[in-house]
Scaffold this motif. Structure first.
Motif, PDB file in Angstrom:
ATOM      1  N   VAL A 165     -41.080 -49.336  15.765  1.00 54.87           N
ATOM      2  CA  VAL A 165     -41.624 -49.888  14.528  1.00 54.87           C
ATOM      3  C   VAL A 165     -42.597 -51.027  14.843  1.00 54.87           C
ATOM      4  O   VAL A 165     -43.689 -51.099  14.291  1.00 54.87           O
ATOM      5  N   LEU A 166     -42.199 -51.911  15.731  1.00 56.57           N
ATOM      6  CA  LEU A 166     -42.989 -53.107  16.006  1.00 56.57           C
ATOM      7  C   LEU A 166     -44.364 -52.804  16.606  1.00 56.57           C
ATOM      8  O   LEU A 166     -45.357 -53.434  16.231  1.00 56.57           O
ATOM      9  N   VAL A 167     -44.438 -51.866  17.527  1.00 55.11           N
ATOM     10  CA  VAL A 167     -45.723 -51.575  18.174  1.00 55.11           C
ATOM     11  C   VAL A 167     -46.740 -51.038  17.166  1.00 55.11           C
ATOM     12  O   VAL A 167     -47.850 -51.577  17.060  1.00 55.11           O
ATOM     13  N   PRO A 168     -46.404 -49.999  16.380  1.00 56.12           N
ATOM     14  CA  PRO A 168     -47.404 -49.543  15.396  1.00 56.12           C
ATOM     15  C   PRO A 168     -47.648 -50.556  14.279  1.00 56.12           C
ATOM     16  O   PRO A 168     -48.766 -50.663  13.772  1.00 56.12           O
ATOM     17  N   LEU A 169     -46.633 -51.326  13.894  1.00 63.08           N
ATOM     18  CA  LEU A 169     -46.826 -52.360  12.874  1.00 63.08           C
ATOM     19  C   LEU A 169     -47.803 -53.421  13.367  1.00 63.08           C
ATOM     20  O   LEU A 169     -48.734 -53.811  12.654  1.00 63.08           O
ATOM     21  N   ALA A 170     -47.604 -53.872  14.597  1.00 66.21           N
ATOM     22  CA  ALA A 170     -48.501 -54.883  15.166  1.00 66.21           C
ATOM     23  C   ALA A 170     -49.917 -54.338  15.355  1.00 66.21           C
ATOM     24  O   ALA A 170     -50.881 -55.094  15.306  1.00 66.21           O
ATOM     25  N   GLU A 171     -50.041 -53.033  15.546  1.00 64.32           N
ATOM     26  CA  GLU A 171     -51.362 -52.424  15.674  1.00 64.32           C
ATOM     27  C   GLU A 171     -52.165 -52.572  14.380  1.00 64.32           C
ATOM     28  O   GLU A 171     -53.347 -52.912  14.405  1.00 64.32           O
ATOM     29  N   ILE A 172     -51.528 -52.281  13.236  1.00 67.14           N
ATOM     30  CA  ILE A 172     -52.276 -52.258  11.972  1.00 67.14           C
ATOM     31  C   ILE A 172     -52.217 -53.570  11.201  1.00 67.14           C
ATOM     32  O   ILE A 172     -53.064 -53.814  10.347  1.00 67.14           O
ATOM     33  N   ALA A 173     -51.228 -54.402  11.480  1.00 70.67           N
ATOM     34  CA  ALA A 173     -51.072 -55.652  10.717  1.00 70.67           C
ATOM     35  C   ALA A 173     -50.484 -56.745  11.613  1.00 70.67           C
ATOM     36  O   ALA A 173     -49.382 -57.239  11.352  1.00 70.67           O
ATOM     37  N   GLU A 179     -46.038 -61.378  16.996  1.00 69.46           N
ATOM     38  CA  GLU A 179     -45.043 -62.226  17.661  1.00 69.46           C
ATOM     39  C   GLU A 179     -43.730 -61.485  17.860  1.00 69.46           C
ATOM     40  O   GLU A 179     -43.110 -61.566  18.927  1.00 69.46           O
ATOM     41  N   LEU A 180     -43.301 -60.753  16.838  1.00 69.09           N
ATOM     42  CA  LEU A 180     -42.061 -59.982  16.951  1.00 69.09           C
ATOM     43  C   LEU A 180     -42.178 -58.910  18.032  1.00 69.09           C
ATOM     44  O   LEU A 180     -41.245 -58.707  18.808  1.00 69.09           O
ATOM     45  N   ALA A 181     -43.322 -58.233  18.092  1.00 72.36           N
ATOM     46  CA  ALA A 181     -43.523 -57.193  19.103  1.00 72.36           C
ATOM     47  C   ALA A 181     -43.503 -57.798  20.506  1.00 72.36           C
ATOM     48  O   ALA A 181     -42.921 -57.221  21.432  1.00 72.36           O
ATOM     49  N   ALA A 182     -44.113 -58.951  20.663  1.00 77.06           N
ATOM     50  CA  ALA A 182     -44.176 -59.594  21.982  1.00 77.06           C
ATOM     51  C   ALA A 182     -42.809 -60.069  22.464  1.00 77.06           C
ATOM     52  O   ALA A 182     -42.559 -60.121  23.672  1.00 77.06           O
ATOM     53  N   LYS A 183     -41.903 -60.379  21.540  1.00 80.39           N
ATOM     54  CA  LYS A 183     -40.592 -60.912  21.917  1.00 80.39           C
ATOM     55  C   LYS A 183     -39.445 -59.940  21.622  1.00 80.39           C
ATOM     56  O   LYS A 183     -38.293 -60.336  21.573  1.00 80.39           O
ATOM     57  N   SER A 184     -39.777 -58.684  21.449  1.00 78.42           N
ATOM     58  CA  SER A 184     -38.768 -57.687  21.102  1.00 78.42           C
ATOM     59  C   SER A 184     -37.710 -57.547  22.206  1.00 78.42           C
ATOM     60  O   SER A 184     -38.052 -57.433  23.385  1.00 78.42           O
ATOM     61  N   PRO A 185     -36.443 -57.477  21.821  1.00 74.67           N
ATOM     62  CA  PRO A 185     -35.393 -57.233  22.806  1.00 74.67           C
ATOM     63  C   PRO A 185     -35.278 -55.758  23.213  1.00 74.67           C
ATOM     64  O   PRO A 185     -34.585 -55.431  24.173  1.00 74.67           O
ATOM     65  N   ASP A 186     -35.950 -54.882  22.481  1.00 72.93           N
ATOM     66  CA  ASP A 186     -35.903 -53.441  22.737  1.00 72.93           C
ATOM     67  C   ASP A 186     -36.681 -53.127  24.018  1.00 72.93           C
ATOM     68  O   ASP A 186     -37.842 -53.514  24.149  1.00 72.93           O
ATOM     69  N   GLU A 187     -36.063 -52.420  24.940  1.00 69.61           N
ATOM     70  CA  GLU A 187     -36.717 -52.075  26.201  1.00 69.61           C
ATOM     71  C   GLU A 187     -37.308 -50.671  26.200  1.00 69.61           C
ATOM     72  O   GLU A 187     -37.869 -50.230  27.203  1.00 69.61           O
ATOM     73  N   GLU A 188     -37.173 -49.955  25.093  1.00 70.83           N
ATOM     74  CA  GLU A 188     -37.725 -48.601  25.003  1.00 70.83           C
ATOM     75  C   GLU A 188     -39.245 -48.646  25.077  1.00 70.83           C
ATOM     76  O   GLU A 188     -39.884 -49.501  24.464  1.00 70.83           O
ATOM     77  N   ILE A 189     -39.809 -47.691  25.789  1.00 72.61           N
ATOM     78  CA  ILE A 189     -41.260 -47.595  25.936  1.00 72.61           C
ATOM     79  C   ILE A 189     -41.819 -46.798  24.771  1.00 72.61           C
ATOM     80  O   ILE A 189     -41.312 -45.735  24.415  1.00 72.61           O
ATOM     81  N   VAL A 190     -42.862 -47.348  24.165  1.00 74.76           N
ATOM     82  CA  VAL A 190     -43.562 -46.699  23.065  1.00 74.76           C
ATOM     83  C   VAL A 190     -44.978 -46.431  23.565  1.00 74.76           C
ATOM     84  O   VAL A 190     -45.678 -47.344  23.974  1.00 74.76           O
TER      85      VAL A 190
END
Length: 163
Positions: free
Chosen positions: A124-132, A146-157
């Motif tokens: 969610v964070l990667v595409p959200l940060a892309e458009i907004a 900021e949320l995308a940069a500090k995400s605890p999720d380690e999954e690769i998008v």
């Protein structure tokens, strides 16, 4: 009155890209106007269940529907796409999550806004940060970037090759 909403979109069963595009067509015909759509991303399943990879996007729309009517409409579109809710975080033909609705804060059994897991999900964070990137989370007080940069999720998008 027009409102801004962000919708997280995903599919990992059937013709995934076709289902994303069909859902966007339904949104534009029945729910509101697309403002921005992220690239399509390929992501591993979230939640520890063995299943196919997802295609995910985030859409920013403008709508005249209230938040509860919008959520109901999104659930109806999932049904139209033959989504079956057999297992939490299980595979699905179409998943439409209402992430934000303006800066509303709602907590009911039917709807929680903002979506309570945004800050924990790279898909969610990667595409959200892309458009907004400057969209401010009304509870956490941080931007999407900021949320995308500090995400605890380690999954690769990763951007899907079919874009």
């Amino acid at each position: 009155m027009e409102h801004t909403a962000f919708i997280g979109v995903g599919s990992n069963l059937g013709p995934r890209e076709v289902q994303l595009r069909q859902a966007l067509q339904w949104i534009e015909e029945e729910i509101g106007t697309l403002i921005r759509a992220s690239n399509i991303y390929q992501t591993s399943p979230w939640g520890g269940i063995d299943q196919p990879d997802y295609l995910n996007q985030v859409w920013q729309i403008r709508t005249g529907l209230g938040p509860f009517h919008l959520m109901t409409a999104l659930l109806e579109l999932e049904k139209r796409a033959n989504r079956e809710r057999l297992q939490r975080w299980g595979a699905r033909t179409l998943d439409l999550d209402l992430l934000f609705y303006d800066d509303y804060r709602i907590r009911t059994a039917f709807l929680t806004l903002p979506h309570p897991q945004i800050q924990n999900r790279n898909f969610v964070l990667v595409p959200l940060a892309e458009i907004a990137p400057d969209w401010l989370h009304p509870v956490l007080g941080k931007t999407a970037a900021e949320l995308a940069a500090k995400s605890p999720d380690e999954e690769i998008v990763r951007i899907w090759a079919g874009n």
